[in-house]
Write an enzyme that holds these catalytic residues in place. Structure first.
Site, PDB file in Angstrom:
ATOM      1  CB  SER A   1     -11.200   9.830  -3.585  1.00 35.28           C
ATOM      2  OG  SER A   1     -10.244  10.463  -2.732  1.00 35.28           O
TER       3      SER A   1
ATOM      4  CG  HIS B   1      -1.949   1.082   1.149  1.00 35.05           C
ATOM      5  ND1 HIS B   1      -1.662   2.372   1.516  1.00 35.05           N
ATOM      6  CD2 HIS B   1      -3.227   1.085   0.695  1.00 35.05           C
ATOM      7  CE1 HIS B   1      -2.742   3.124   1.304  1.00 35.05           C
ATOM      8  NE2 HIS B   1      -3.702   2.361   0.810  1.00 35.05           N
TER       9      HIS B   1
HETATM   10  P1  PGA Z   1      -9.424   6.407   0.162  1.00 36.46           P
HETATM   11  O1  PGA Z   1      -8.241   5.337   0.423  1.00 36.46           O
HETATM   12  O2  PGA Z   1     -10.584   5.626  -0.422  1.00 36.46           O
HETATM   13  O3  PGA Z   1      -9.727   6.988   1.493  1.00 36.46           O
HETATM   14  O4  PGA Z   1      -8.895   7.389  -0.821  1.00 36.46           O
HETATM   15  C1  PGA Z   1      -7.974   4.282  -0.478  1.00 36.46           C
HETATM   16  C2  PGA Z   1      -6.800   3.468   0.002  1.00 36.46           C
HETATM   17  O5  PGA Z   1      -5.848   4.024   0.551  1.00 36.46           O
HETATM   18  O6  PGA Z   1      -6.795   2.228  -0.149  1.00 36.46           O
END
Ligand code: PGA
Length: 253
Positions: free
Chosen positions: A214, A96
């Site tokens: 997001s 990640h």
């Molecule tokens: P987010 O995070 O949906 O809050 O942008 C996605 C992720 O980091 O896996």
């Protein structure tokens, strides 16, 4: 064969065991009719036994957010694949961008973890994605090819079927700024082409590539309708059971 959608919640460093249990209790009836997507909850190690127990006898799978590649050893603070398997965990996030940015994850350690996950029968969800400066200097393709090819190096095509890749542009994570479906689909095509080159066209054709950054209930449909987008990895919008259940529902293309 069409690729089945996979929708994964990445809870990051959120929720206590009680909150995690309440989430699963509320979430199960909301997705009772779901058939089109596999659902995975990626939780902190401290929550894994609770989430596995709460999701028992349901088609919801549980994932770690990281792991070490060795079975055991003097590595304070780490979690091994053996420990995850013993808990009933089935999936593991690898590489990640928050691990890469803040905890020294490298393309090489991603490769070691990916091999360990496959060796232990854990489904690896390998994250790749460019930083804003890399996109702005037209290096997106190069970054995705590098991250994907090193992650997959030394992996036998015959062992690669379980691998899932998540394309997560770093500038879209937690910022409310989503890649357009066209931008995401383009990146997914680059990644799939590299999988074909590193492994085989057949493996690339069957591999699920998720979009993350997001993702919300209202943008899931247009993202998941793209031919090369096979699901989503969802951070912020996965913390609430109703919101995450809407994302699962809206991912049916
Ligand atoms: P987010 O995070 O949906 O809050 O942008 C996605 C992720 O980091 O896996």
């Amino acid at each position: 064969m069409p690729r089945k959608k996979l929708i994964a919640a990445n809870w990051k460093m959120y929720k206590t065991p009680d909150e995690a249990k309440d989430f699963v209790k509320a979430f199960i009836p909301l997705v009772a009719g779901n058939k089109h997507a596999d659902i995975v909850l990626c939780a902190s190690p401290s929550l894994l036994p609770t989430v596995v127990e709460a999701a028992r006898n349901n088609p919801i799978r549980v994932s770690a957010q990281d792991m070490h590649w060795l079975d055991q050893g003097a590595y304070t603070g780490e979690t091994s694949p053996l420990m995850l398997k013993a808990l009933g965990v089935t999936h593991v996030l690898i590489g990640h961008s928050e691990r890469r940015q803040y905890f020294n994850e490298t393309d090489e350690s991603v490769n070691l973890k990916l091999k360990a996950a496959l060796a232990h029968g854990l489904v690896p969800i390998v994250c790749v994605g460019e930083m804003l400066a890399e996109r702005e200097s037209n290096q997106t393709g190069e970054v995705l090819v590098r991250q994907t090819s090193i992650a997959l190096s030394g992996i036998e095509p015959s062992a690669a079927a379980p691998i899932v890749i998540a394309y997560e542009p770093v500038w879209a994570i937690g910022t409310g700024r989503t890649a357009t479906p066209q931008m995401a689909d383009e990146a997914h095509k680059i990644i799939r082409a590299q999988v074909a080159k590193s492994l085989s066209p057949e493996v690339a054709d069957g591999m699920r590539i998720l979009y993350g950054g997001s993702v919300k209930p209202d943008n899931t449909g247009s993202l998941c309708a793209c031919p090369d987008i096979d699901g989503a990895l969802v951070g912020g919008a996965s913390l609430d059971a109703k919101s995450f259940a809407s994302i699962v529902a809206n991912s049916a293309a």
